[in-house]
Design a protein around this motif. Structure first.
Motif, PDB file in Angstrom:
ATOM      1  N   PRO A 166     -15.049   1.253  -6.613  1.00  0.00           N
ATOM      2  CA  PRO A 166     -14.771   2.460  -7.386  1.00  0.00           C
ATOM      3  C   PRO A 166     -13.326   2.470  -7.867  1.00  0.00           C
ATOM      4  O   PRO A 166     -12.437   2.010  -7.155  1.00  0.00           O
ATOM      5  CB  PRO A 166     -15.035   3.595  -6.400  1.00  0.00           C
ATOM      6  N   GLU A 167     -13.115   2.988  -9.058  1.00  0.00           N
ATOM      7  CA  GLU A 167     -11.750   3.106  -9.588  1.00  0.00           C
ATOM      8  C   GLU A 167     -11.238   4.528  -9.474  1.00  0.00           C
ATOM      9  O   GLU A 167     -10.100   4.815  -9.825  1.00  0.00           O
ATOM     10  CB  GLU A 167     -11.701   2.600 -11.026  1.00  0.00           C
ATOM     11  N   THR A 168     -12.074   5.415  -8.966  1.00  0.00           N
ATOM     12  CA  THR A 168     -11.680   6.789  -8.705  1.00  0.00           C
ATOM     13  C   THR A 168     -10.972   6.819  -7.366  1.00  0.00           C
ATOM     14  O   THR A 168     -11.380   6.151  -6.428  1.00  0.00           O
ATOM     15  CB  THR A 168     -12.931   7.693  -8.645  1.00  0.00           C
ATOM     16  N   THR A 169      -9.897   7.599  -7.269  1.00  0.00           N
ATOM     17  CA  THR A 169      -9.119   7.621  -6.027  1.00  0.00           C
ATOM     18  C   THR A 169      -9.075   9.015  -5.420  1.00  0.00           C
ATOM     19  O   THR A 169      -9.399  10.015  -6.058  1.00  0.00           O
ATOM     20  CB  THR A 169      -7.668   7.157  -6.287  1.00  0.00           C
ATOM     21  N   ALA A 170      -8.633   9.066  -4.184  1.00  0.00           N
ATOM     22  CA  ALA A 170      -8.551  10.332  -3.444  1.00  0.00           C
ATOM     23  C   ALA A 170      -7.514  11.274  -4.043  1.00  0.00           C
ATOM     24  O   ALA A 170      -7.525  12.458  -3.767  1.00  0.00           O
ATOM     25  CB  ALA A 170      -8.213  10.052  -1.986  1.00  0.00           C
ATOM     26  N   PHE A 225     -11.965  -6.792  -8.154  1.00  0.00           N
ATOM     27  CA  PHE A 225     -12.499  -6.127  -9.339  1.00  0.00           C
ATOM     28  C   PHE A 225     -13.086  -7.134 -10.327  1.00  0.00           C
ATOM     29  O   PHE A 225     -12.602  -8.264 -10.422  1.00  0.00           O
ATOM     30  CB  PHE A 225     -11.396  -5.317 -10.020  1.00  0.00           C
ATOM     31  N   PRO A 226     -14.123  -6.732 -11.077  1.00  0.00           N
ATOM     32  CA  PRO A 226     -14.726  -7.633 -12.056  1.00  0.00           C
ATOM     33  C   PRO A 226     -13.690  -8.103 -13.089  1.00  0.00           C
ATOM     34  O   PRO A 226     -12.843  -7.320 -13.534  1.00  0.00           O
ATOM     35  CB  PRO A 226     -15.797  -6.778 -12.737  1.00  0.00           C
ATOM     36  N   ILE A 227     -13.782  -9.350 -13.447  1.00  0.00           N
ATOM     37  CA  ILE A 227     -12.854  -9.932 -14.424  1.00  0.00           C
ATOM     38  C   ILE A 227     -13.100  -9.328 -15.806  1.00  0.00           C
ATOM     39  O   ILE A 227     -14.234  -9.234 -16.259  1.00  0.00           O
ATOM     40  CB  ILE A 227     -13.028 -11.467 -14.475  1.00  0.00           C
ATOM     41  N   LYS A 237      -4.348  -0.026 -13.076  1.00  0.00           N
ATOM     42  CA  LYS A 237      -4.975   1.036 -12.273  1.00  0.00           C
ATOM     43  C   LYS A 237      -6.344   0.584 -11.800  1.00  0.00           C
ATOM     44  O   LYS A 237      -6.960  -0.245 -12.427  1.00  0.00           O
ATOM     45  CB  LYS A 237      -5.089   2.313 -13.105  1.00  0.00           C
ATOM     46  N   PRO A 238      -6.820   1.088 -10.677  1.00  0.00           N
ATOM     47  CA  PRO A 238      -6.279   2.197  -9.900  1.00  0.00           C
ATOM     48  C   PRO A 238      -5.137   1.765  -8.985  1.00  0.00           C
ATOM     49  O   PRO A 238      -5.021   0.600  -8.621  1.00  0.00           O
ATOM     50  CB  PRO A 238      -7.482   2.660  -9.073  1.00  0.00           C
ATOM     51  N   ASP A 239      -4.307   2.735  -8.619  1.00  0.00           N
ATOM     52  CA  ASP A 239      -3.214   2.473  -7.689  1.00  0.00           C
ATOM     53  C   ASP A 239      -3.794   2.065  -6.338  1.00  0.00           C
ATOM     54  O   ASP A 239      -4.721   2.694  -5.833  1.00  0.00           O
ATOM     55  CB  ASP A 239      -2.341   3.710  -7.498  1.00  0.00           C
ATOM     56  N   LEU A 240      -3.220   1.046  -5.775  1.00  0.00           N
ATOM     57  CA  LEU A 240      -3.736   0.462  -4.538  1.00  0.00           C
ATOM     58  C   LEU A 240      -3.690   1.432  -3.359  1.00  0.00           C
ATOM     59  O   LEU A 240      -4.655   1.542  -2.601  1.00  0.00           O
ATOM     60  CB  LEU A 240      -2.928  -0.794  -4.221  1.00  0.00           C
ATOM     61  N   ASP A 241      -2.605   2.166  -3.208  1.00  0.00           N
ATOM     62  CA  ASP A 241      -2.497   3.077  -2.069  1.00  0.00           C
ATOM     63  C   ASP A 241      -3.503   4.216  -2.162  1.00  0.00           C
ATOM     64  O   ASP A 241      -4.091   4.625  -1.165  1.00  0.00           O
ATOM     65  CB  ASP A 241      -1.071   3.616  -1.917  1.00  0.00           C
ATOM     66  N   ASN A 242      -3.754   4.708  -3.370  1.00  0.00           N
ATOM     67  CA  ASN A 242      -4.722   5.789  -3.538  1.00  0.00           C
ATOM     68  C   ASN A 242      -6.150   5.304  -3.311  1.00  0.00           C
ATOM     69  O   ASN A 242      -6.976   6.022  -2.736  1.00  0.00           O
ATOM     70  CB  ASN A 242      -4.585   6.419  -4.921  1.00  0.00           C
ATOM     71  N   SER A 243      -6.456   4.099  -3.755  1.00  0.00           N
ATOM     72  CA  SER A 243      -7.784   3.523  -3.519  1.00  0.00           C
ATOM     73  C   SER A 243      -8.026   3.348  -2.027  1.00  0.00           C
ATOM     74  O   SER A 243      -9.109   3.646  -1.520  1.00  0.00           O
ATOM     75  CB  SER A 243      -7.919   2.158  -4.197  1.00  0.00           C
TER      76      SER A 243
END
Length: 130
Positions: A11-15, A67-69, A82-88
């Motif tokens: 998922p690319e949606t984050t908290a 993530f898919p290429i 994106k997405p930001d690594l820490d938020n993911s």
């Protein structure tokens, strides 16, 4: 030690994508539907890997987001968009806590997290006692 790979499109949606509305002059924070869906997706994939007993001490958590290429990137190339690594990772750790990997995600004393472009998308996870 627990080590596994969950083949999926991460998922690319984050908290961090919380919404707010005001009710009777008070702010009410809530998760939009895409955050709820991302949490449910992660929880469903993680559930089959949950340990029979929670870790009761400090752990090292290693996570590789694959993530898919797209756009001519190469397999194994670091992903810097994106997405930001820490938020993911926050949404992932919250799901792992809910599933009983540990009592609280504060038990994660060492954290190694990376994200890449990959031919086989998914999330690699390793949890080890320290």
């Amino acid at each position: 030690m627990i080590e596994f790979f969950m083949p999926m499109i991460p998922p690319e949606t984050t908290a961090q994508q919380k919404k707010v509305r005001v009710v009777n002059g008070k702010p009410i924070f809530y998760d939009p539907s895409d955050v709820v869906k991302a949490r449910e997706k992660l929880t469903a994939h993680l559930a089959k890997h949950a340990p029979s007993e929670k870790y009761l001490g400090p752990v090292r958590l290693t996570v590789k987001w694959l993530f898919p290429i797209v756009n001519g990137h190469q397999n194994g190339e670091y992903k810097w968009t994106k997405p930001d690594l820490d938020n993911s990772n926050k949404i992932l750790q919250d799901a792992m806590t809910k599933l009983g990997f540990w009592k609280d995600d504060s038990y994660v004393a060492s954290l190694i997290v990376e994200k890449f472009w990959a031919k086989v998308p998914g999330i690699y996870i390793r949890v080890e006692e320290l």
